[in-house]
Write a protein that holds these residues in place. Structure first.
Motif, PDB file in Angstrom:
ATOM      1  N   TYR A   1       8.173 -22.083  82.535  1.00  0.00           N
ATOM      2  CA  TYR A   1       7.730 -23.171  81.656  1.00  0.00           C
ATOM      3  C   TYR A   1       7.334 -24.406  82.459  1.00  0.00           C
ATOM      4  CZ  TYR A   1       9.351 -20.328  77.817  1.00  0.00           C
ATOM      5  OH  TYR A   1       9.496 -19.299  76.935  1.00  0.00           O
ATOM      6  N   TYR A   2       6.294 -25.070  81.963  1.00  0.00           N
ATOM      7  CA  TYR A   2       5.763 -26.255  82.629  1.00  0.00           C
ATOM      8  C   TYR A   2       6.577 -27.478  82.228  1.00  0.00           C
ATOM      9  CZ  TYR A   2       2.185 -29.365  84.598  1.00  0.00           C
ATOM     10  OH  TYR A   2       1.515 -30.293  85.353  1.00  0.00           O
ATOM     11  N   PRO A   3       7.083 -28.234  83.188  1.00  0.00           N
ATOM     12  CA  PRO A   3       7.907 -29.402  82.865  1.00  0.00           C
ATOM     13  C   PRO A   3       7.194 -30.375  81.931  1.00  0.00           C
ATOM     14  CG  PRO A   3       8.027 -28.919  85.205  1.00  0.00           C
ATOM     15  CD  PRO A   3       6.959 -28.033  84.643  1.00  0.00           C
ATOM     16  N   GLY A   4       7.872 -30.760  80.886  1.00  0.00           N
ATOM     17  CA  GLY A   4       7.323 -31.737  79.957  1.00  0.00           C
ATOM     18  C   GLY A   4       6.425 -31.176  78.872  1.00  0.00           C
ATOM     19  N   ALA A   5       6.088 -29.896  78.958  1.00  0.00           N
ATOM     20  CA  ALA A   5       5.206 -29.303  77.945  1.00  0.00           C
ATOM     21  C   ALA A   5       5.953 -29.149  76.622  1.00  0.00           C
ATOM     22  CB  ALA A   5       4.690 -27.950  78.413  1.00  0.00           C
ATOM     23  N   SER A   6       5.276 -29.467  75.526  1.00  0.00           N
ATOM     24  CA  SER A   6       5.862 -29.303  74.203  1.00  0.00           C
ATOM     25  C   SER A   6       5.981 -27.819  73.867  1.00  0.00           C
ATOM     26  CB  SER A   6       4.993 -30.007  73.162  1.00  0.00           C
ATOM     27  OG  SER A   6       5.415 -29.676  71.842  1.00  0.00           O
ATOM     28  N   ARG A   7       7.053 -27.478  73.148  1.00  0.00           N
ATOM     29  CA  ARG A   7       7.231 -26.105  72.687  1.00  0.00           C
ATOM     30  C   ARG A   7       7.049 -26.032  71.162  1.00  0.00           C
ATOM     31  NH1 ARG A   7      10.764 -23.580  76.343  1.00  0.00           N
ATOM     32  NH2 ARG A   7      10.640 -21.701  75.080  1.00  0.00           N
ATOM     33  N   ALA A   8       6.379 -27.048  70.608  1.00  0.00           N
ATOM     34  CA  ALA A   8       6.186 -27.104  69.156  1.00  0.00           C
ATOM     35  C   ALA A   8       5.362 -25.937  68.643  1.00  0.00           C
ATOM     36  CB  ALA A   8       5.522 -28.421  68.770  1.00  0.00           C
ATOM     37  N   TYR A   9       4.507 -25.363  69.498  1.00  0.00           N
ATOM     38  CA  TYR A   9       3.677 -24.216  69.108  1.00  0.00           C
ATOM     39  C   TYR A   9       4.014 -23.021  69.995  1.00  0.00           C
ATOM     40  CZ  TYR A   9       0.945 -27.570  66.408  1.00  0.00           C
ATOM     41  OH  TYR A   9       0.552 -28.534  65.513  1.00  0.00           O
ATOM     42  N   ASP A  10       5.294 -22.726  70.117  1.00  0.00           N
ATOM     43  CA  ASP A  10       5.774 -21.581  70.886  1.00  0.00           C
ATOM     44  C   ASP A  10       5.737 -20.351  69.982  1.00  0.00           C
ATOM     45  OD1 ASP A  10       7.437 -19.602  72.104  1.00  0.00           O
ATOM     46  OD2 ASP A  10       8.387 -21.151  73.311  1.00  0.00           O
ATOM     47  N   PHE A  11       4.978 -19.334  70.402  1.00  0.00           N
ATOM     48  CA  PHE A  11       4.771 -18.160  69.554  1.00  0.00           C
ATOM     49  C   PHE A  11       5.495 -16.921  70.072  1.00  0.00           C
ATOM     50  CE2 PHE A  11       0.757 -20.679  69.117  1.00  0.00           C
ATOM     51  CZ  PHE A  11       0.983 -21.104  67.805  1.00  0.00           C
TER      52      PHE A  11
ATOM     53  N   GLN B   1      15.342 -30.794  77.774  1.00  0.00           N
ATOM     54  CA  GLN B   1      16.216 -29.858  77.058  1.00  0.00           C
ATOM     55  C   GLN B   1      15.427 -28.744  76.380  1.00  0.00           C
ATOM     56  OE1 GLN B   1      18.047 -32.899  74.666  1.00  0.00           O
ATOM     57  NE2 GLN B   1      19.937 -32.910  75.864  1.00  0.00           N
ATOM     58  N   LEU B   2      14.299 -29.098  75.788  1.00  0.00           N
ATOM     59  CA  LEU B   2      13.490 -28.088  75.096  1.00  0.00           C
ATOM     60  C   LEU B   2      12.895 -27.058  76.042  1.00  0.00           C
ATOM     61  CD1 LEU B   2      11.632 -30.323  72.470  1.00  0.00           C
ATOM     62  CD2 LEU B   2      13.347 -28.563  71.991  1.00  0.00           C
ATOM     63  N   SER B   3      12.765 -27.409  77.316  1.00  0.00           N
ATOM     64  CA  SER B   3      12.166 -26.486  78.280  1.00  0.00           C
ATOM     65  C   SER B   3      13.190 -25.546  78.909  1.00  0.00           C
ATOM     66  CB  SER B   3      11.443 -27.265  79.380  1.00  0.00           C
ATOM     67  OG  SER B   3      12.371 -27.945  80.200  1.00  0.00           O
ATOM     68  N   HIS B   4      14.457 -25.664  78.504  1.00  0.00           N
ATOM     69  CA  HIS B   4      15.512 -24.810  79.052  1.00  0.00           C
ATOM     70  C   HIS B   4      16.243 -24.114  77.904  1.00  0.00           C
ATOM     71  CE1 HIS B   4      14.674 -27.452  82.451  1.00  0.00           C
ATOM     72  NE2 HIS B   4      15.234 -26.556  83.213  1.00  0.00           N
ATOM     73  N   ALA B   5      16.267 -22.801  77.964  1.00  0.00           N
ATOM     74  CA  ALA B   5      16.838 -22.015  76.871  1.00  0.00           C
ATOM     75  C   ALA B   5      18.293 -22.385  76.586  1.00  0.00           C
ATOM     76  CB  ALA B   5      16.732 -20.526  77.199  1.00  0.00           C
ATOM     77  N   GLN B   6      19.028 -22.754  77.645  1.00  0.00           N
ATOM     78  CA  GLN B   6      20.447 -23.071  77.469  1.00  0.00           C
ATOM     79  C   GLN B   6      20.663 -24.371  76.707  1.00  0.00           C
ATOM     80  OE1 GLN B   6      18.698 -22.714  80.396  1.00  0.00           O
ATOM     81  NE2 GLN B   6      20.151 -22.320  82.064  1.00  0.00           N
ATOM     82  N   LEU B   7      19.603 -25.201  76.642  1.00  0.00           N
ATOM     83  CA  LEU B   7      19.751 -26.541  76.089  1.00  0.00           C
ATOM     84  C   LEU B   7      18.981 -26.756  74.793  1.00  0.00           C
ATOM     85  CD1 LEU B   7      19.229 -28.507  79.424  1.00  0.00           C
ATOM     86  CD2 LEU B   7      21.414 -27.940  78.372  1.00  0.00           C
ATOM     87  N   LYS B   8      17.951 -25.942  74.532  1.00  0.00           N
ATOM     88  CA  LYS B   8      17.022 -26.235  73.437  1.00  0.00           C
ATOM     89  C   LYS B   8      17.684 -26.194  72.064  1.00  0.00           C
ATOM     90  CE  LYS B   8      13.808 -23.279  72.412  1.00  0.00           C
ATOM     91  NZ  LYS B   8      12.662 -22.353  72.489  1.00  0.00           N
ATOM     92  N   GLY B   9      18.829 -25.515  71.945  1.00  0.00           N
ATOM     93  CA  GLY B   9      19.511 -25.475  70.657  1.00  0.00           C
ATOM     94  C   GLY B   9      20.139 -26.792  70.260  1.00  0.00           C
ATOM     95  N   ASP B  10      20.298 -27.674  71.218  1.00  0.00           N
ATOM     96  CA  ASP B  10      20.895 -28.987  70.944  1.00  0.00           C
ATOM     97  C   ASP B  10      20.081 -30.066  71.644  1.00  0.00           C
ATOM     98  OD1 ASP B  10      22.674 -30.863  69.945  1.00  0.00           O
ATOM     99  OD2 ASP B  10      24.028 -30.691  71.661  1.00  0.00           O
ATOM    100  N   ALA B  11      18.784 -30.045  71.401  1.00  0.00           N
ATOM    101  CA  ALA B  11      17.867 -30.963  72.103  1.00  0.00           C
ATOM    102  C   ALA B  11      17.811 -32.299  71.377  1.00  0.00           C
ATOM    103  CB  ALA B  11      16.481 -30.337  72.214  1.00  0.00           C
ATOM    104  N   ASP B  12      18.886 -33.074  71.501  1.00  0.00           N
ATOM    105  CA  ASP B  12      18.956 -34.357  70.815  1.00  0.00           C
ATOM    106  C   ASP B  12      18.491 -35.522  71.680  1.00  0.00           C
ATOM    107  OD1 ASP B  12      21.034 -34.459  72.617  1.00  0.00           O
ATOM    108  OD2 ASP B  12      22.614 -34.787  71.119  1.00  0.00           O
ATOM    109  N   GLY B  13      18.155 -35.238  72.956  1.00  0.00           N
ATOM    110  CA  GLY B  13      17.681 -36.302  73.830  1.00  0.00           C
ATOM    111  C   GLY B  13      18.795 -37.107  74.480  1.00  0.00           C
ATOM    112  N   LEU B  14      20.033 -36.692  74.281  1.00  0.00           N
ATOM    113  CA  LEU B  14      21.178 -37.369  74.898  1.00  0.00           C
ATOM    114  C   LEU B  14      21.819 -36.423  75.917  1.00  0.00           C
ATOM    115  CD1 LEU B  14      22.748 -38.962  71.711  1.00  0.00           C
ATOM    116  CD2 LEU B  14      21.463 -40.144  73.499  1.00  0.00           C
ATOM    117  N   PRO B  15      21.988 -36.851  77.148  1.00  0.00           N
ATOM    118  CA  PRO B  15      22.522 -35.937  78.167  1.00  0.00           C
ATOM    119  C   PRO B  15      24.013 -35.683  77.994  1.00  0.00           C
ATOM    120  CG  PRO B  15      22.255 -38.130  79.086  1.00  0.00           C
ATOM    121  CD  PRO B  15      21.676 -38.175  77.700  1.00  0.00           C
ATOM    122  N   GLY B  16      24.371 -34.411  78.054  1.00  0.00           N
ATOM    123  CA  GLY B  16      25.761 -34.002  78.110  1.00  0.00           C
ATOM    124  C   GLY B  16      26.036 -33.380  79.462  1.00  0.00           C
TER     125      GLY B  16
END
Length: 306
Positions: free
Chosen positions: A5-15, A282-297
């Motif tokens: 995945y390309y850093p910063g790319a949106s996954r809004a249209y991930d098919f 977060q959205l670009s990493h499978a481990q994180l995209k489920g909780d992509a709230d923009g706040l680092p944990g």
């Protein structure tokens, strides 16, 4: 191993949940122009490339939308049953929103080139820079050569069975960057006579800055990486926070290629740009995209600094 995945790319249209595609190891990049002015859903992914570049005339940058991982075949090429393997032959497909048609060189109905859309054979430098950065990243991360065909005929002479069109054997053997106009079994003539030599020169320059510095030429070796700083705690991040940890986070986001929302900075005062950049990471990493709230944990911090 392919960087998917390309850093910063949106996954809004991930098919990928609709069309899995074939697994492969990419060795070439195919450039298309959409011959349109807006981002579309490609018939809900049925004819989508791996990634689309959308010109942002406000920021003077390309906004990227990824549809399939770079180790999965996309669906934007003609790929006849029993014919040449096109979509599945190790090609990362890139759609550039805009046109290569000289009939639309200046205007497109009420729209104006350079203001509302890009005529790619005369694309502005900021658009070429964005494309060059993507090609450089693919070169460094996935080993795709920064070279390509010598012929990039202008549209519409690029359409059909031209001398630029590769044979099946040439296509299979090819490694590097080429256009839709070069792909066998296809007749399309995009992206026309884009400034290919200029783009590649820019990409090579950028790739040099991406590759880790070594002293190998002098008989030395790379320095060991610095250990990741410990996670300082969630209390240091979010609205109203102002501290050095926010700056550290922002600088690492920029280093990893997730700084596009910063107009300036990064700095110690938490901003919406920090949240959007963290969310993109977060959205670009499978481990994180489920909780992509923009706040680092702790996990976001660990992966970001790994």
């Amino acid at each position: 191993m392919t960087t998917e995945y390309y850093p910063g790319a949106s996954r809004a249209y991930d098919f990928t949940s609709t069309y899995k595609g074939d697994l492969f190891t990419p060795d070439k990049i195919g450039l298309h122009t959409t011959e349109g002015t807006t981002l579309v859903d490609y018939s809900k992914g049925a004819s989508a490339p791996n990634i689309t570049a959308k010109p942002n005339f406000t920021t003077k940058k390309l906004d990227w939308y990824q549809h399939y991982a770079f180790n999965r075949s996309a669906r934007a090429l003609v790929n006849k049953t029993g014919g040449v393997e096109t979509n599945t032959d190790d090609v990362v497909q890139v759609e550039l929103i805009g046109t290569c048609d000289p009939k639309r060189k200046k205007t497109w109905g009420k729209l104006q080139a350079g203001v509302h859309y890009i005529y790619w054979p005369e694309a502005p430098d900021w658009a070429l820079d964005g494309l060059a950065e993507f090609l450089a990243w693919q070169n460094v991360k996935n080993g795709i050569p920064l070279s390509g065909p010598s012929e990039w005929p202008a549209y519409p002479s690029s359409y059909g069975a031209t001398s630029a069109r590769l044979s099946f054997a040439e296509w299979t053997a090819f490694k590097g960057v080429l256009g839709h106009m070069h792909v066998p079994e296809n007749v399309h003539g995009d992206p026309g006579n884009i400034a290919f030599s200029k783009i590649i020169a820019k990409a090579k320059a950028v790739a040099k800055t991406m590759k880790p510095a070594t002293d190998a030429s002098a008989g030395g070796s790379t320095s060991p990486p610095k250990p990741a700083p410990p996670f300082p705690g969630a209390k240091h991040f979010g609205p109203g926070k102002n501290n050095a940890h926010v700056t550290t986070l922002g600088k690492q986001l920029v280093k990893k290629g997730y700084g596009k929302h910063y107009a300036s900075g990064p700095g110690p005062k938490w901003s919406e740009a920090d949240r959007l950049n963290v969310r993109a990471f977060q959205l670009s990493h499978a481990q994180l995209k489920g909780d992509a709230d923009g706040l680092p944990g702790p996990l976001t911090w660990k992966i970001l600094f790994s």
